[in-house]
Enzyme design. Structure first.
Site, PDB file in Angstrom:
ATOM      1  N   ASP A 529      13.885  29.904 -16.888  1.00  0.00           N
ATOM      2  CA  ASP A 529      13.655  28.491 -17.135  1.00  0.00           C
ATOM      3  C   ASP A 529      13.817  28.207 -18.626  1.00  0.00           C
ATOM      4  OD1 ASP A 529      12.676  25.782 -16.365  1.00  0.00           O
ATOM      5  OD2 ASP A 529      11.026  26.347 -17.711  1.00  0.00           O
ATOM      6  N   HIS A 532      18.061  28.085 -22.710  1.00  0.00           N
ATOM      7  CA  HIS A 532      18.719  27.785 -23.977  1.00  0.00           C
ATOM      8  C   HIS A 532      17.737  27.605 -25.120  1.00  0.00           C
ATOM      9  CE1 HIS A 532      17.853  24.082 -21.797  1.00  0.00           C
ATOM     10  NE2 HIS A 532      17.691  23.503 -22.965  1.00  0.00           N
ATOM     11  N   ASP A 630      16.373  19.156 -10.927  1.00  0.00           N
ATOM     12  CA  ASP A 630      16.377  18.327 -12.132  1.00  0.00           C
ATOM     13  C   ASP A 630      17.250  17.080 -11.968  1.00  0.00           C
ATOM     14  OD1 ASP A 630      14.731  20.055 -13.594  1.00  0.00           O
ATOM     15  OD2 ASP A 630      16.428  21.311 -14.166  1.00  0.00           O
TER      16      ASP A 630
END
Length: 1332
Positions: A529, A532, A630
């Site tokens: 999760d 980045h 999302d």
């Protein structure tokens, strides 16, 4: 062990200074990786290091070992040596190379895919077979109820389940805000039960064994819930105002904005039009005004960045008055006057007095000079403060913009959450820091800045920054994200502060390590999760821990870097298996189809790649999802009718695919990971369409998704790795998946519905399709239909979908029973293209139909036969092969046996022959209009071009187009050989028979099978070639063998005899019947002086060129007889004591070079020393064409003498001196040479024995470029005059005399010297004398 031609080997070529850390290389377990030296590293001592562990050893990321070089030839050879890794362990592994143990020249990473298994029989689950469904774990209810809810995934055809975190959640109830990473959430245990991780593990194992479903879950490393108890006990684990004092100004601003919320709620700004209800842009302008007029002036953020000028100047004044001098030992590294306060207090910055004393130096100790320096310092400090004030002003401007923009989105924007009035529950903007204390005034809170026991609990929240560098930690010093309010903040989470390693925050690293071990123990994979924003070194460490527990860990991540290169940094360093890709990112069906093609598979008709080939960069393996948790709801963005066709497009992608629970049930809203608390319905095969607590096959598109998931898994498992995307019209996309071994295809035609058909008018004119081959069946056809069974009403307890829509589906039916299409006729497109016309009758928006297509029976039989004959070269063609009951006669003998009959001269014709050589025989190289002509008529001409086409699967190349359009190239290759005699014609007949099969299969398959035939023929020819060469070549490196092909390239037999006739007394001289005269004549192999200009007719053979090259082209390759023939033929043309420069068949020879005869003598010496019993050549008869300088050409055999006499004549003539004028001197033989240049003079200097000769107007050596330009005034003037004693001739002559003396001493050369005339007396020059 796999057969050698099936073992997959990849070669990574290492090049100096080449850093490939941002390049993705992916390999499967079972592959072999070879590191080889590129040209820039050959000849240097290079060491390759890797952290890939030895067998039986544990992986340690920072432990590297040197790899051992293997030399296949048994001797050191940089062109062939390699070091290798036998790939057996999944993960990310680093390599680097350099010179010695310290200097690094380059490096990169290798990502090795995990191997997944399902079922009690441990059946392999290929990555491209994966169909995954995401579940919000908190919506599953008690653990006892999970099987009934998860059974929906099983019955919908999914083979992997993704659980959001199962740990105890934080106060926000967000699925990704975890209060305790180590405990299985108590909410999954009913009263009286206390389920543990062990119970979860048992369920996961049951799903794997009984349902063939693997399970993965998330790991959240970047943050923890703000109410986590453990972070209160260990505040050092977050970014607080003690360990991160650079955040103090941002915290002050954050508290001020929070108090702005309370002031708005309390009505403080009602008089200026600002209330809790924000409804228009005027309110936003008032907020901006309040920030600048009330908030910013009150908190004076600039003071944290400034210096206190008066006290600093006073301190400086006192130092000057006391005569203090700068300490030069302390100023060396100081580069700034101002030192940033590490505690970030107001006016905490201080002046480096040592730097100030060095910079502002008074002229004297007088008060005036001291005050002048103090004035200058004050000016400098005021300037600094002004600059800092401006910087903070810019921060505040950006902060105001971000605050207003955030309010705009959350309260006014149509696509925003519309939060409603400002309140303490829904503040003006999300807070950036925790504040675990009771409310107080802003001034009271600011006083707490000096209380570290409290400020250590003011933690920075996590979030994400739009457009930020993902490799930068936005909470670390140097980042202004928090003070500029650029963070899109998650107010329920605290950003974790790991530092550089475990030593910086031991508790946090130990806590997260335990969390990782628990996850890896009970699940088959993880989703990273917020990958980045997770520090790379943290993720590396944790994944190493996870793989130590679960070696074949499946790792999934979603990256929002916006750059494939940045994506690769995460993928390579972390060993990410699959990157999540979203179909919802497509704005139309065309883009959705492009994504299908982008994320996996080869083009249909792709070339067969060799098992040993270069390792090439690739893109990350995709997990292509029709929707993620999302994404916004696709039904709201598109329409309910689009759910099925878009899902079908995704399922046809050659990669992992999946969805999120609720999509298949047509839930018409986003299922929020934060706010959703209802349960998923359970599975009941008899569930009614209107049921909210249960779902069944009739619910939503579940029946269609089951068919799609089964098809997706079947296609991947059976090798349907080729993909073709056809945009039929703006809304219809056809996806073809093709199996390259069986040539079976599945074609799915999907009519998308990005707009609701109820409000948008779609055309009823659907164009027909023409499907090549035979349609075996309709795999399934499905339509989304409105059943008019009520409308959606959101249930209070269960996540329910739209009952009004369902799917009509038929599976595995004959084409005639389809209700969506009508079968048209079968038409023939050329002699080998059979297509079936399909017209659509009810392909309404929201419909999908999939056809299973085979080649027509005739083509299937021909392809099977083709693969059967190709399987003699590689077992990769075995699958799908069928023996031909009546094969052509030429195919009954293996090609290798046919090739064994060819000579090396035949190989020159088969493999090479440039355009000029072919034209001499009435042909030419093959030309493709609009593209060009192949460099060679033989196989090499095509193979050189195909090498690049094959590697890139460039099916659009003009060569491929030419092959698809007609059989011309096939006919050219075969007929060119058939027209010749003997074994070459047999090879041509073999190719013709293979091409006969090829011509009658679908044209889109012709390039790949044409390439397969030529590769097989070419490699077989090379094997046969090397067997005809010397053991030095046969056992040599690939570099040596490639060089040896120059012998085939340059040495051949032309239409005209290139050499004068040899003595009939010599054995093994080849003869043939002249195509011109019809008479039997000698046809010796000759050496072309150059390609393509000096290879035909009288200009093919040149003495100097031939004998410089002869040793490498013929002696070392074992072509001794052919070398002998050339040596003797040139000997027969001796004239003036020289051999010709231009041979011109002897009759048109030019004797205008001084060095050719010495190169000939050196070759003769090499022949004698290299060839077994080579000295016998000295006795061989030479047929002299010119017994005297002025004689006309003699007929063959008229004058013969042994070779040693020719040698003696050469030496004698040089001692006597050579002087003549070329025959036919003038423009007829050389249009550029001046008249003096045609005069040839050679003599031996009696004092040194050096051979002299030439003049400044001729070119007597290999440096023979003659000026040609009148304008440049160099016509007739050599570019490099060599008149005099040329150094190479001196060396060659010395070598020759030494050799002849050795021969004479052994009794192999009858002459003991040569006579020279001096002063009318005759002298014998013998050994020891300085002559020649």
């Amino acid at each position: 062990m796999l057969p050698q031609d099936l073992k997959q080997i990849r070669v990574l070529l290492l090049n100096d200074k080449e850093n490939l850390e941002r390049t993705l290389f992916r390999l499967d377990q079972g592959f072999e990786l070879q590191f080889r030296l590129g040209p820039s590293l050959q000849g240097r001592i290079v060491t390759v290091h890797t952290n890939y562990p030895l067998d039986g050893q544990a992986f340690k990321r920072n432990t590297f070992r040197a790899l051992t070089w293997n030399n296949p030839t048994g001797r050191e050879d940089d062109s062939d040596k390699f070091c290798c890794l036998d790939i057996k362990i999944a993960g990310s592994y680093q390599y680097f190379f350099g010179f010695g143990d310290t200097e690094k020249s380059g490096g990169g990473y290798i990502v090795i895919n995990p191997i997944l298994h399902v079922g009690s029989e441990n059946r392999l689950l290929p990555l491209d077979c994966i169909t995954i469904q995401t579940y919000l774990s908190k919506c599953l209810g008690y653990l006892d109820d999970w099987p009934a809810r998860l059974q929906v995934a099983k019955e919908s055809g999914y083979n992997m389940i993704h659980f959001t975190p199962l740990q105890t959640l934080g106060e926000s109830r967000s699925c990704y805000s975890l209060a305790d990473q180590l405990t299985f959430s108590p909410e999954f245990s009913p009263d009286g039960q206390n389920y543990s991780w062990g119970d979860v593990g048992a369920l996961v194992e049951r799903l794997k064994e009984e349902w063939n479903i693997l399970c993965i879950t998330d790991v959240v490393y970047n943050h923890t819930a703000a109410n986590s108890m453990w972070i209160r006990d260990h505040p050092e684990c977050g970014y607080n105002l003690v360990n991160s004092p650079h955040l103090r100004p941002a915290w002050v601003l954050d508290r001020a904005i929070w108090h702005l919320t309370t002031w708005i709620v309390d009505g403080k700004y009602k008089d200026i039009g600002l209330s809790a209800y924000l409804t228009n842009e005027n309110h936003l302008n008032v907020i901006r005004s309040v920030l600048w007029q009330d908030v910013y002036p009150r908190i004076k953020l600039w003071e944290f960045y400034q210096v206190k000028v008066d006290s600093a100047v006073e301190q400086f004044r006192n130092l000057l008055r006391n005569g203090v001098k700068p300490d030069l030992s302390k100023t060396g590294g100081t580069k700034a006057l101002i030192i940033q306060d590490p505690g970030w207090r107001r006016y905490g910055n201080r002046v480096d007095m040592n730097f100030a004393l060095k910079t502002f130096v008074p002229h004297s100790c007088s008060p005036q000079d001291i005050e002048q320096c103090c004035h200058l310092l004050r000016q400098k400090l005021n300037q600094f403060n002004e600059e800092q004030h401006n910087i903070v002003h810019q921060h505040q401007e950006q902060g105001a913009n971000c605050i207003v923009g955030n309010v705009m989105y959350e309260r006014l924007a149509d696509h925003g959450p519309k939060l409603g009035p400002v309140s303490k529950k829904d503040p003006l903007v999300t807070r950036y820091f925790t504040f675990p204390f009771q409310g107080m005034t802003l001034e009271q809170e600011l006083q707490m800045l000096d209380e570290p026991d409290k400020t250590c609990h003011f933690h920075a929240h996590n979030g994400w920054v739009m457009g930020d560098d993902p490799l930068r930690n936005f909470a670390e010093p140097g980042s202004n994200v928090y003070i500029r309010r650029e963070l899109i903040c998650w107010g329920d989470s605290v950003k974790l502060r790991y530092g550089k390693g475990p030593e910086d925050c031991p508790y946090l690293w130990a806590h997260m390590k335990k969390y990782t071990e628990i996850t890896a123990k009970y699940f088959h994979g993880v989703r990273l999760d917020n990958c980045h924003s997770t520090p790379l070194h943290v993720a590396e460490f944790m994944l190493d821990v996870a793989r130590a527990v679960c070696p074949n860990l499946y790792v999934v991540a979603e990256l929002f870097t916006g750059s494939e290169e940045l994506d690769n940094i995460f993928v390579t360093k972390l060993g990410i298996t699959s990157l999540i890709r979203e179909a919802m990112s497509a704005g139309d069906s065309h883009e959705e189809g492009r994504l299908v093609y982008r994320y996996g598979g080869e083009p249909v008709g792709a070339f067969v790649q060799p098992s040993l080939r270069p390792l090439v960069p690739c893109i990350a393996h995709a997990m292509f999802l029709d929707v993620t948790h999302d994404n916004e709801c696709p039904i709201q963005l598109r329409s309910a009718f689009d759910s099925l066709p878009s899902s079908a497009l995704v399922s046809m992608a050659c990669c992992a695919t999946g969805s999120t629970r609720g999509y298949d049930e047509l839930v018409p809203h986003q299922i929020s990971v934060v706010k959703e608390e209802r349960f998923y319905p359970k599975w009941n095969p008899s569930a009614s369409m209107t049921s909210t607590s249960e779902v069944g096959p009739q619910t939503g598109i579940i029946a269609g998704k089951l068919a799609l998931n089964k098809l997706h898994q079947e296609l991947a498992a059976q090798g349907f790795i080729q993909v073709y995307v056809d945009q039929v019209d703006p809304d219809i996309v056809a996806i073809t998946r093709h199996c390259p071994s069986t040539h079976q295809s599945v074609v799915a035609v999907c009519r998308t519905s990005f707009k609701n058909p109820k409000t948008h008018e779609y055309t009823t004119n659907v164009p027909p399709m023409f499907i090549p081959g035979k349609i075996e069946e309709v795999v399934f056809e499905a339509r989304t239909v409105d059943r008019h069974s009520g409308s959606f009403r959101k249930d209070d307890n269960y996540i329910n979908g739209m009952p009004e829509y369902s799917v009509q589906i038929k599976e595995h039916i004959p084409l005639q029973e389809s209700s969506l299409v009508n079968q048209g006729g079968v038409t023939s497109k050329g002699r080998s293209e059979f297509v079936q016309e399909i017209s659509f009758t009810r392909l309404t928006p929201g419909s999908v139909i999939a056809f299973r297509v085979s080649l027509d029976p005739k083509a299937q039989k021909l392809v099977g036969a083709l693969r059967y004959f190709l399987s003699q070269f590689s077992l990769k063609y075995k699958k799908g092969s069928l023996p031909d009951e009546n094969p052509a006669e030429a195919l009954k003998m293996p090609l290798a046996q046919l090739m064994s009959k060819l000579t090396l001269a035949d190989m020159n014709v088969l493999i090479f022959r440039c355009d000029s050589e072919e034209q001499e025989e009435g042909g030419g190289c093959y030309n493709i209009p609009g593209w060009g002509t192949f460099k060679y008529a033989g196989l090499q001409g095509v193979m050189s071009v195909l090498a690049d086409i094959r590697a890139n699967n460039d099916l659009g190349h003009p060569v491929c187009s030419n092959l698809r359009q007609g059989d011309w190239l096939m006919d050219y290759i075969a007929n060119r050989l058939i027209h010749r005699e003997g074994p070459l014609a047999q090879v041509g007949q073999w190719l013709e028979a293979m091409f006969t099969y090829l011509k009658h299969i679908p044209r889109y398959l012709i390039p790949c099978y044409f390439d397969a035939i030529l590769v097989s023929t070419f490699t077989t020819a090379l094997d046969a070639t090397y067997k005809l060469m010397s053991s030095f070549i046969q056992s040599g490196s690939s570099f040596v063998r490639h060089l040896a092909l120059g012998s085939l390239q340059m040495c051949g037999v032309g239409r005209y005899p290139g050499l004068p006739s040899l003595s009939v007394k010599i054995a093994n001289v080849p003869y043939c019947v002249s195509s011109i005269t019809g008479q039997k004549e000698q046809c010796c192999v000759t050496v072309a002086a150059g390609l393509p200009h000096f290879c035909t007719g009288i200009f093919r053979c040149w003495g100097r060129d031939t004998f410089i090259a002869l040793r490498g082209l013929m002696l070392l390759t074992g072509r001794h007889t052919e070398a002998r023939n050339i040596i003797l033929a040139f000997a027969g043309t001796l004239r003036h004591g020289l051999i010709p420069n231009l041979l011109g068949e002897g009759r048109f020879a030019r004797y205008n070079c001084r060095d050719a005869v010495w190169w000939w003598l050196q070759c003769l010496q090499d022949y004698v020393s290299h060839v077994p019993q080579g000295c016998c050549i000295l006795q061989f008869p030479v047929t002299r064409m010119y017994p005297t300088d002025d004689s006309e050409p003699c007929t063959p055999g008229e004058v013969e003498q042994p070779l040693y006499d020719v040698i003696q004549e050469i030496l004698q003539r040089h001692l006597d001196g050579i002087s003549f004028r070329e025959r036919d001197a003038g423009p007829k033989i050389d249009m550029n040479m001046r008249d003096e240049g045609f005069n040839v003079a050679i003599y031996v200097d009696p004092a040194t024995g050096f051979v002299h000769g030439g003049n400044r107007f001729n070119c007597g050596t290999w440096m023979d470029k003659m000026g040609e330009s009148e304008r440049a005034r160099n016509k007739g003037i050599p570019a490099t005059p060599r008149d005099g004693a040329a150094v190479e001739i001196i060396g060659l002559s010395k070598s020759t005399i030494r050799w002849i003396l050795e021969l004479h001493a052994k009794g192999l050369f009858p002459y003991d010297g040569a006579k020279v005339h001096r002063n009318d007396a005759e002298e014998l020059r013998q050994e020891g004398h300085p002559v020649v």
